[in-house]
Design a protein around this motif. Structure first.
Motif, PDB file in Angstrom:
ATOM      1  N   ASP A 149      -3.965 -91.856  -4.965  1.00  0.00           N
ATOM      2  CA  ASP A 149      -2.703 -92.609  -4.917  1.00  0.00           C
ATOM      3  C   ASP A 149      -1.954 -92.499  -6.246  1.00  0.00           C
ATOM      4  OD1 ASP A 149      -3.173 -93.384  -2.332  1.00  0.00           O
ATOM      5  OD2 ASP A 149      -3.936 -95.377  -2.847  1.00  0.00           O
ATOM      6  N   GLU A 153       1.610 -90.520  -6.835  1.00  0.00           N
ATOM      7  CA  GLU A 153       2.765 -91.268  -7.325  1.00  0.00           C
ATOM      8  C   GLU A 153       3.459 -90.508  -8.443  1.00  0.00           C
ATOM      9  OE1 GLU A 153       3.811 -95.717  -9.123  1.00  0.00           O
ATOM     10  OE2 GLU A 153       1.822 -95.305  -8.271  1.00  0.00           O
ATOM     11  N   GLU A 449       6.822 -87.398   0.908  1.00  0.00           N
ATOM     12  CA  GLU A 449       7.069 -88.780   0.506  1.00  0.00           C
ATOM     13  C   GLU A 449       7.489 -89.611   1.711  1.00  0.00           C
ATOM     14  OE1 GLU A 449       9.058 -89.792  -3.223  1.00  0.00           O
ATOM     15  OE2 GLU A 449       9.324 -87.643  -3.563  1.00  0.00           O
TER      16      GLU A 449
END
Length: 552
Positions: A149, A153, A449
Motif C-alpha cells: 500500500d 501510494e 488508480e
C-alpha cells in the motif's frame, strides 16, 4: 575491473615496500615489478572484461535495463540477485538490496545493502525505480499489505513481484523465474494456518473417500488434498461432467487414481448404487447450490439440492455404515436472509439430527467466503478491471469474511479428523474485509488508480444479500478445541429427528407438486431466524415487506 586493479596495485606496492626494507632477502628490480603489475592486470582483467567488451563495443545492446531493487537480503534474495547478474535475458539492473535483518553496507555480488524498509521507501521516492522484488517469503501478510500500500501510494505504476512462500521449503535454486505478480491472496492479511498433517493423514490413509461436488472450488481442492494422504480409493462425484474430466486429467501420471462419478445427489437410486459400489469410509459433502441471488430466483432448486440432497446422502451414509460424514456449511446459514443460507442451516440441522441414530459421525464445518472460487467477488473484479471498469460494489459498507481455498480445505479436513459426531465447527476467519477496500486494492495491484483509471460504481444490494455476515447466531456460543483456529458452535436443537424429517419431506413434496409460492414460509417454520424481503407490485408500485418473525 576497478577492484582487480586495486588488488594488484596494493599487492605490488606491498612487494616493493618489502623489497626496500629487506634488500638482502627480496631483491626485486623496480622495472620488473612494474612489468609484473601490468602483465597481471592485463591477463587477469582481460578474462574478466572480454565478455563486457564484446557486448558493449562489438555487439552493443541499446535496450535499457529496468531499475530494480530487492527487499530481502538473506538466502532467497541472494539467489535471485545472482540469477539476475548471470542472465542478461532478465534485462534487470539491481541498484540496491534492502533488509532490516542485515547490516547496511554489506557488499553482495557487487550490490550494496542500503538499509531496511524505511530506507527503501526513501529510495523509491528519490529514484526512478521500475521494479520491486520482495524476496521475503516469511514476511507476515499484514506487513506485506502495508508495504505494498505504501509503495503504491508513492508510485502507482511501479511493478511489484513476490517470491511465494512455498519456495522457502524446497531444495531447488531460487531464481527470477519463481517470482510472480502480487495476488490478492498475498495481501489478505492472514498468516498461514497451522495444520496437524499427521492427524489428517491418519484419518484418510487407507480409507475409501467420497467427495461430493468434486467439480467445484472446494470439492476439487478436497480431492487434491486427499490424494496426497494415500487413500485406498478416492471417488469424485459431481453433476458437472466437464469439471470432473479436467479434475481427473490432473492426476494422469501421478500414480493416484481418481474414480469419477457423474450424478445428482438428489437422485436417491443413483446415490444408492454409488454408495454400494464404493463403500466409502469418509464422505466430504461439498455439493450444494451456493449463489445467493440466483437461488433467490430459483428457491426450489436450493431446497431440493441443499436440503433434499443432504438428507438423501445422510440416510445412505447410515445405511452403508460410513464412518464420518463431513458437510461443508457457510456463514450465510447464520440468521439467514436468503434461501441459500436457510437451506444450509437446515442441512446442518439434518446432520445434527442424524448423529446418534447410527454409527456414522456427522460433522458440519461452517466458514465464510473463499478467494478465487467460481462466482466469487475477486474473479469478477479482476475481469471488470481488465475490461477497463467500472468495478461494481453493491454497498460501500459491505464486509465479508475471506480465506483462501487451500487453507479452508485443510481446516475442514482438520476439523473432520477431530470430530466425534454432532458438532458444528466454526473456522476462525480472521477480521472481515470491506468489499470496497478489496476493490481498491485489486485496482492498485493492476498498477492503476481507483477513481482515476478505474471507476467504482455502487449498485445497491442484490436479492438476499446483507451487509455483514455472522458465524454464530445470537443464542449460540463457541467452545475452544485443541486447534486454535477451529471452534465448536454451541447449537440449540429446535426439533427432533422425526419432526425435522417430516418437515423437510413436507417442503419437498410442495416442490414436487409445483407449488413454490409458499416455500419461504415453510422454510422459515424450520429455521425461525430466517428473514426475507418479499417484493410485490401494488398499483404499479414496488412494495417491499420484511417477512421476519423477529420483526413480528
Amino acid at each position: 575491473m576497478i577492484r582487480i586493479i586495486l588488488a594488484v596495485v596494493v599487492g605490488g606496492g606491498v612487494s616493493l615496500v618489502l623489497a626496500g626494507l629487506l634488500p638482502d632477502l627480496i631483491n626485486y628490480e623496480n622495472a620488473f615489478a612494474a612489468l609484473m603489475l601490468t602483465s597481471a592486470t592485463l591477463l587477469i582483467g582481460g578474462f574478466r572484461i572480454s565478455k563486457r567488451l564484446y557486448c558493449e563495443f562489438v555487439n552493443p545492446s541499446h535496450k535499457e535495463k529496468k531499475h530494480t531493487i530487492i527487499y530481502g537480503g538473506e538466502s532467497m534474495g541472494e539467489q535471485i540477485l545472482r540469477d539476475i547478474l548471470r542472465n542478461d535475458e532478465w534485462n534487470l539492473s539491481v541498484y540496491g538490496i534492502f533488509d532490516d535483518r542485515i547490516l547496511p553496507g554489506l557488499l553482495m555480488h557487487g550490490v550494496y545493502t542500503l538499509g531496511g524498509q524505511e530506507e527503501m521507501i526513501n529510495h523509491i521516492r528519490q529514484y526512478p525505480v521500475k521494479l520491486l522484488i520482495i524476496a521475503f517469503p516469511e514476511i507476515p501478510k499484514g506487513d506485506l499489505k502495508r508495504l505494498i500500500d505504501e509503495v503504491k501510494e508513492i508510485r502507482p505504476d511501479m511493478d511489484i513481484k513476490v517470491l511465494p512462500s512455498f519456495h522457502s521449503i524446497t531444495d531447488d535454486p531460487v531464481g527470477v523465474r519463481h517470482i510472480r505478480d502480487v495476488s490478492y491472496e498475498d495481501i489478505l492479511g492472514r498468516d498461514p494456518v497451522e495444520i496437524d498433517i499427521d492427524s489428517i493423514k491418519a484419518s484418510i490413509e487407507g480409507k475409501n473417500v467420497l467427495v461430493t461436488g468434486a467439480g467445484g472450488s472446494i470439492g476439487s481442492e478436497l480431492v487434491r488434498q486427499c490424494a496426497g494422504q494415500s487413500p485406498n480409493k478416492l471417488i469424485a462425484l459431481d453433476i458437472d461432467e466437464t469439471e470432473l474430466f479436467y479434475l481427473k486429467n490432473e492426476f494422469k501420471g501421478t500414480g493416484t487414481e481418481v474414480i469419477s462419478y457423474v450424478g445428482n445427489i438428489t437422485d436417491e437410486a443413483k446415490m444408492d448404487r454409488v454408495m454400494n459400489q464404493v463403500q466409502p469410509d469418509i464422505i466430504f459433502h461439498a455439493a450444494a447450490y451456493k449463489h445467493v441471488p440466483m437461488m433467490e430466483s430459483f428457491p426450489d432448486e436450493a431446497i431440493k439440492v441443499n436440503m433434499g440432497g443432504t438428507s438423501t446422502l445422510a440416510t445412505l451414509a447410515c445405511k452403508y455404515k460410513v464412518d464420518k460424514f463431513v458437510m461443508i456449511s457457510t456463514d450465510k446459514a447464520v440468521n439467514p436472509t436468503n434461501v441459500m443460507g436457510a437451506t444450509k442451516r437446515v442441512a446442518e440441522e439434518i446432520c445434527m439430527a442424524k448423529n446418534g441414530t447410527c454409527q456414522t459421525k456427522f460433522i458440519s464445518v461452517r466458514f465464510g467466503n473463499v478467494l478465487g472460487s467460481r462466482g466469487s467477488v475477486v474473479p469478477i473484479f479482476i475481469d471488470q478491471i481488465k475490461n477497463g471498469g467500472p468495478v461494481t460494489v453493491t454497498d460501500p459498507r459491505m464486509k465479508r469474511y475471506f480465506m483462501t481455498i487451500p487453507e479452508a480445505v485443510l481446516l475442514v479436513m482438520q476439523a473432520g479428523s477431530m470430530g466425534n459426531g454432532g458438532e458444528v465447527f466454526v473456522l476462525d476467519m480472521g477480521e472481515p474485509v470491506k468489499i470496497l477496500d478489496m476493490a481498491k486494492d485489486l485496482i492498485r495491484l493492476h498498477n492503476l488508480e481507483p477513481g482515476k483509471d478505474i471507476h467504482i460504481q455502487i449498485t445497491g444490494l442484490r436479492p438476499g444479500e446483507k451487509l455483514f455476515e455472522e458465524l454464530l447466531n445470537a443464542e449460540e456460543g463457541v467452545t475452544e478445541t485443541k486447534h486454535k483456529e477451529i471452534f465448536k458452535a454451541v447449537c440449540s436443537r429446535k426439533m427432533n429427528a422425526e419432526e425435522l424429517e417430516e418437515r423437510v419431506y413436507h417442503l419437498l413434496n410442495h416442490l414436487e407438486n409445483g407449488s413454490t409460492e409458499y416455500v419461504r414460509e415453510h422454510l422459515r417454520a424450520i429455521v425461525p431466524t430466517y428473514s426475507y424481503k418479499e417484493i410485490n407490485k401494488v398499483n404499479g408500485k414496488i412494495r417491499v415487506s420484511d417477512r421476519s418473525l423477529l420483526a413480528g
